[in-house]
Scaffold this motif. Structure first.
Motif, PDB file in Angstrom:
ATOM      1  N   LYS A   1      -4.287  -0.298  49.515  1.00 32.31           N
ATOM      2  CA  LYS A   1      -4.147  -1.754  49.531  1.00 32.31           C
ATOM      3  C   LYS A   1      -2.984  -2.165  50.427  1.00 32.31           C
ATOM      4  O   LYS A   1      -3.102  -3.113  51.218  1.00 32.31           O
TER       5      LYS A   1
ATOM      6  N   ASN B   1      -1.368   2.525  45.115  1.00 36.38           N
ATOM      7  CA  ASN B   1      -1.504   1.266  45.839  1.00 36.38           C
ATOM      8  C   ASN B   1      -1.442   1.446  47.357  1.00 36.38           C
ATOM      9  O   ASN B   1      -1.377   0.463  48.095  1.00 36.38           O
TER      10      ASN B   1
ATOM     11  N   PHE C   1       5.128   1.737  48.391  1.00 34.41           N
ATOM     12  CA  PHE C   1       3.687   1.878  48.529  1.00 34.41           C
ATOM     13  C   PHE C   1       3.299   2.582  49.816  1.00 34.41           C
ATOM     14  O   PHE C   1       2.136   2.884  50.036  1.00 34.41           O
TER      15      PHE C   1
END
Length: 208
Positions: free
Chosen positions: A129, A126, A119
């Motif tokens: 986040k 993503n 990520f």
């Protein structure tokens, strides 16, 4: 202090491994091994528990409320799991044992996750986040996001969280004092499962 010849795991150059045994007051002996490669600058430190293996596991919960808590000494063994409920974070047993501080432990986890997670790529959906999660973890390490809860669960009981710096000298000198007297720390003993005994090769061993 003892020295042993070895090779650097990063560049393969010949170097030395330093090893010493440290007796942590009100805890146990630990074996500290450190390596610094003069060729490439690689550094590592590893901690292993000494003495007999406890008959139970230990769950240590620290309520970090001030920046003083960030300088507490921490022994995290290679069998310990680390959790921070406030950000839904849990790190399963992995990597080497560490002798560091609360701040150092959080930054070590932050840097490891940043390097290892898919990520971290900006192409990932993503990414935002994950980036926010890393930012929160770093803010905790720097003492900018307080209070928070640090939970270290160790089936072998080879992990430890020490007192704040201003109380450390009294903690060392007073034989009748225990880290369990610290109001921000709670220590819970638990029985290992048969699966854990099998995983750590303890099923046929006598523990203390």
């Amino acid at each position: 202090m003892m020295k042993f010849p070895t090779t650097c795991p990063s560049c393969g150059a010949s170097t030395d491994m330093d090893m010493c045994v440290m007796n942590i007051p009100h805890f146990k002996e630990v074996i500290i091994m450190s390596l610094t490669c003069e060729n490439c600058g690689y550094k590592s430190n590893e901690v292993k528990g000494g003495g007999e293996i406890a008959s139970h596991g230990t769950r240590i919960t620290l309520r970090a409320e001030t920046t003083c808590d960030m300088s507490r000494g921490v022994v995290k063994s290679d069998t310990a799991c680390v959790a921070i409920p406030e950000i839904d974070f849990e790190l399963k047993e992995s990597g080497l044992g560490l002798y560091t501080t609360v701040e150092g432990l959080l930054m070590k986890m932050h840097d490891g996750l940043k390097q290892a997670s898919p990520f971290a790529s900006k192409d990932s959906t993503n990414h935002d986040k994950f980036d926010k999660f890393l930012s929160e973890l770093k803010n905790m390490a720097e003492g900018n996001r307080l209070p928070f809860t640090l939970i270290i669960t160790d089936p072998i009981s080879n992990s430890f969280v020490g007192p704040i710096t201003e109380s450390a000298q009294a903690f060392v000198q007073q034989a009748d004092q225990s880290i369990s007297d610290d109001k921000r720390i709670s220590i819970e003993e638990f029985q290992r499962s048969r699966e854990e005994d099998d995983r750590f090769g303890l099923s046929d061993m006598k523990t203390s």
